[in-house]
Structure formats: C-alpha cells, structure tokens
Design an enzyme around this catalytic site. Sequence first.
Site, PDB file in Angstrom:
ATOM      1  N   GLU A 190       0.802  -1.235   0.000  1.00  0.00           N
ATOM      2  CA  GLU A 190       0.000   0.000   0.000  1.00  0.00           C
ATOM      3  C   GLU A 190       0.827   1.274   0.000  1.00  0.00           C
ATOM      4  OE1 GLU A 190      -3.066   0.326   2.856  1.00  0.00           O
ATOM      5  OE2 GLU A 190      -3.983  -1.577   2.326  1.00  0.00           O
ATOM      6  N   GLU A 220      -5.352  -8.391   1.064  1.00  0.00           N
ATOM      7  CA  GLU A 220      -5.837  -8.019   2.401  1.00  0.00           C
ATOM      8  C   GLU A 220      -7.323  -7.704   2.329  1.00  0.00           C
ATOM      9  OE1 GLU A 220      -3.945  -4.737   4.476  1.00  0.00           O
ATOM     10  OE2 GLU A 220      -1.963  -5.602   4.128  1.00  0.00           O
TER      11      GLU A 220
HETATM   12  C1  GCO Z   1      -2.954  -1.596   5.563  1.00  0.00           C
HETATM   13  C2  GCO Z   1      -1.898  -2.419   6.066  1.00  0.00           C
HETATM   14  C3  GCO Z   1      -2.181  -3.131   7.327  1.00  0.00           C
HETATM   15  C4  GCO Z   1      -3.248  -2.588   8.256  1.00  0.00           C
HETATM   16  C5  GCO Z   1      -4.639  -2.982   7.824  1.00  0.00           C
HETATM   17  C6  GCO Z   1      -5.729  -2.545   8.762  1.00  0.00           C
HETATM   18  O1  GCO Z   1      -3.592  -2.052   4.654  1.00  0.00           O
HETATM   19  O2  GCO Z   1      -3.180  -0.529   6.065  1.00  0.00           O
HETATM   20  O3  GCO Z   1      -1.420  -3.309   5.101  1.00  0.00           O
HETATM   21  O4  GCO Z   1      -0.931  -2.992   7.894  1.00  0.00           O
HETATM   22  O5  GCO Z   1      -3.052  -3.049   9.513  1.00  0.00           O
HETATM   23  O6  GCO Z   1      -4.930  -2.414   6.591  1.00  0.00           O
HETATM   24  O7  GCO Z   1      -5.773  -1.169   8.881  1.00  0.00           O
END
Ligand code: GCO
Length: 483
Positions: A201, A391
């Site tokens: 990200e 994710e």
């Molecule tokens: C993101 C990160 C994670 C976070 C998750 C929840 O996507 O921000 O990869 O490290 O913890 O998204 O906020």
Amino acid sequence: MQDLNRRAFSKIIGLSGLSAFLPGISPFLPDKKFTKSDFGPDFKWGVATAAAQIEGAWDVDGKSPSVWDVFSRKKGGKKIKHRDTPSVSCDFYNRYEGDLDLLKQMNFDVFRFSTAWSRLLPEGIGRVNEKGFDFYDRVVDACLERSIEPWVTLYHWDIPQILQDKGGWANRDVVSWFEEYADKVTRRLGDRVKNWMVLNEPTAFTALGYLAGIHAPGKISAKKFLKSVHHTTLVQALGGKIIRDNVSDANIGTTISCSSMYSKNDKRRHVAAMKRMDVLLNRLYIEPALGMGYPSEDWRFLRKIRRYMEEGDEDKLAFDFDFIGLQNYTRANVKHVLLPYIWAIARAPEKYGVPELRITEMNWEVYPEGIYEVLKTFSQYKNMPPIIVTENGCAFEDKVFEDGHVHDVKRKAFYQEYIRQVLRAKQEGVDVRGYFAWTLMDNFEWAEGYEPRFGLIHVDFDTQQRIIKDSGLWFKDFLAGND
Ligand code: GCO
C-alpha cells in the site's frame, strides 16, 4: 489535516474508480450459500501480516530501530493511541512456530509476511545482519515444513530510521538503498520463496506519512510527498525487476489499497473532489506500473511531480507484474472541503446514515459490494495482470467469553459477505486468484496501537495467550470444505 488520526484519514483514504451516488444499504449477512470449491482448486487462501505489526523484538539480535520504533516514541509516545509501541507486539519473533501451527489449524495454505529492512541491514545499506537473515530463513523453513506457501512483502512501511534520518522516501537515494536491500533479500530467500510483493500500500505510507503526518515519519510537506510518490513508483518497478533477475520461477506482484468511490451528491465540486480522491486512493500507483504514467489529469497538483523527475525516469515506472494485490476494507463517500492539495475528504459513515452495526472499530463502513466494485473496476484496465486480494478484514471489539471462546459474530459475517462478493466478481469473469484475510492475529495497528483488533486469533498482550476466534473457526470449516 494534522490532527486527523488514521480513522479520520481513512475517511479520506480507504477507498476505486466507480462513481455512483449513495445506493441503498446492502445486507450485512450473506443471503446465498457458497463453498470453497466454488472458487476452484487453484485458488489461494491465506492470511496476511506485516513485520512491524507482529514481530516485536525491536532491538534484539542486531536489529536497528525502524521509523515506526522511533515514531511511536516521539513526543512521549503521544502520536500513538495509549502510547503503545511495536516493541513486543505479538512476539512473533519468538513464537512463529506456534503461530504457523495455528494458521495451519485454520486450514490456510498461504502465509503473507514482510521482512524488516532494519533487521537485515541495520545500517540500511552495507553490512548484513546474519541473525536477521537466520530468522527469516527459519520462518520460511517452518512454513515449508507445514506445507504453507510463504508470500513475502519486501516493504511494509518500516524503513530503517537511519535512512529516515537521511530523508527516507523523500531522498532519491532511497532508490539505490532499496535496490541493495531487495537484491540481498531475494538472493537469500529466493531459492525457497517464489511469491513476492514489492510494496505494501504505497498510498498509505506516502500520503499518511508525508501529507497527513499521522503515520511515520509524521511529516506534512507537499514537496516531500511528491518526491516520495515518485521515488516509491520507481522502486515499485525496480523491485519487480530485481526479483525477476534473482528468483527463478518467481510470481511477482505488488499491493495497492483500493476503495470504491462515491460522491456526496452529483454537484460538480463533490464529483471533482471524488475524482481527486480516486487518484490518491486507487490510481496513483497502479497506472504508472501499467505504463500509463501518473494520473494527473484528474488531480492537477500531481503535475508538479515533473519537477522531481530526472531524464529517462518516465521509462522506469512500468513493470510487467505477474499479479496485483488489491487490498480493500471499505468505500469512500467523498465531498469537497478546504483541505489543501486534495480539497476533498471522505465522510464519516454516520454522516450518510450508515447504522452503527455496520461501522467497524476503525470507523469504516462495512460495504461488501465495495470489494466486488473494485475488482470489476481494476479488471477493466488494459494489460491488468491477475488479481489476488492480498488483504481484507475488519476490527470489532472482542471479548473472551466465559466458555473461553471469542464469539466474534460480526467479523464472521463480514468475511462471509465480502468473500461472497469476491466470488460474484470471479463468476462474472474477473481473474481473481486468491484471497488473504487481514490478519492472522490481533497486532499493532499503527497509530491506533493495540486497540483495534483485526485478528482471526485473539491475543492477550499481557500473557501472549492465543485463542482462535469464531471467525477463524469458520475459516477452518470453510477451507476444509465443510461449510
Ligand atoms: C494496511 C496495512 C495493514 C493494516 C490494515 C488494517 O492495509 O493498512 O497493510 O498494515 O493493519 O490495513 O488497517
């Protein structure tokens, strides 16, 4: 902007290129049954994590401080909720074997994790810390022994502080620093790790770190933001090339956060605000990677990036990725506001009538159709590689019940409904090949500290005791083909 926390900024960030106006509220609970076999035998099921969020051992065995170790202690710790730090976290550094056993118990076959740059190259460049490399060797071997595929992210937000002191992502030298780091990691692990992601990200660490100032390194500077965006884009492509050179049969990707986009109403200024936000949240890194250049037509401020480009840079932004990792949590409902550079903000869900039941601990709306929408939108890019959802998850307040279990009804329903929407996109022809839940266990949630719990496994941070939550048990049955 300064005093926005991530939950607030997530109203800005969080969010894909569909413009529509508030539709009706979607059902939270799934209305149709689906099974693992609907996704096909080759679909990857995994859980995702990040080094700085789970490992702890922040100064052990030769590791130097990362930007998050230092940022979390700045100003007496007041940048992080409850003055939490990632120092111990889930102690994954010492407990990885047990944690991988639990992952296996839930029937996942992929473990996504990141390597900590400051553990491997404590000075950022140059000297290698053998103990750090030994740790990741052991984690990779422990995965393979359990028939778990290791999927490694090279960078999940934790640049060594020593490099931050030299300007971090805003210093063009970061391109060669990263080149050295990526080269060393991929040479060492590439015989056993075949699935790689260059960055996690990039919108988050550049915009939250250099524009909003709420994540490490906590700067607010348009110039630094633009420089960091350009250097990150160069690194995104370069990282891909390094992996290609060093790892035989590599499957190479990078990850992008994304959210489906809505505007407050159809007034021109709100629609324009939504388009700018769409650039920031969704288009900024994928379009250069696909050879389309920076999407500055819909966010004119981005034109200034030219100032920081050197001759020939334009040809260095693209890379032929084998997959793109999409990460989705919620959607953005955007309106025009007087916020410099972006002139837009994503509204809090309660402002547009989302019931409490459908708002997570992060103040993010539960919006399952959003994952379908971003999958459809991204799949429309010409030359878009296959997609993995790298994710997706949610934070809700949890408690251990008297029966010793964590009955996280909302999280379980969240997963069922989002996964159903992934299947919907797949059945409509989107080439999505995997789904990774965020995350294995409760952990250090950046500026929010340990309060929001995103895990499939509950962690008691005093005793380090783990309990698989009902959502994790649901995955266990679902992935066994029993649900
Ligand atoms: C993101 C990160 C994670 C976070 C998750 C929840 O996507 O921000 O990869 O490290 O913890 O998204 O906020």
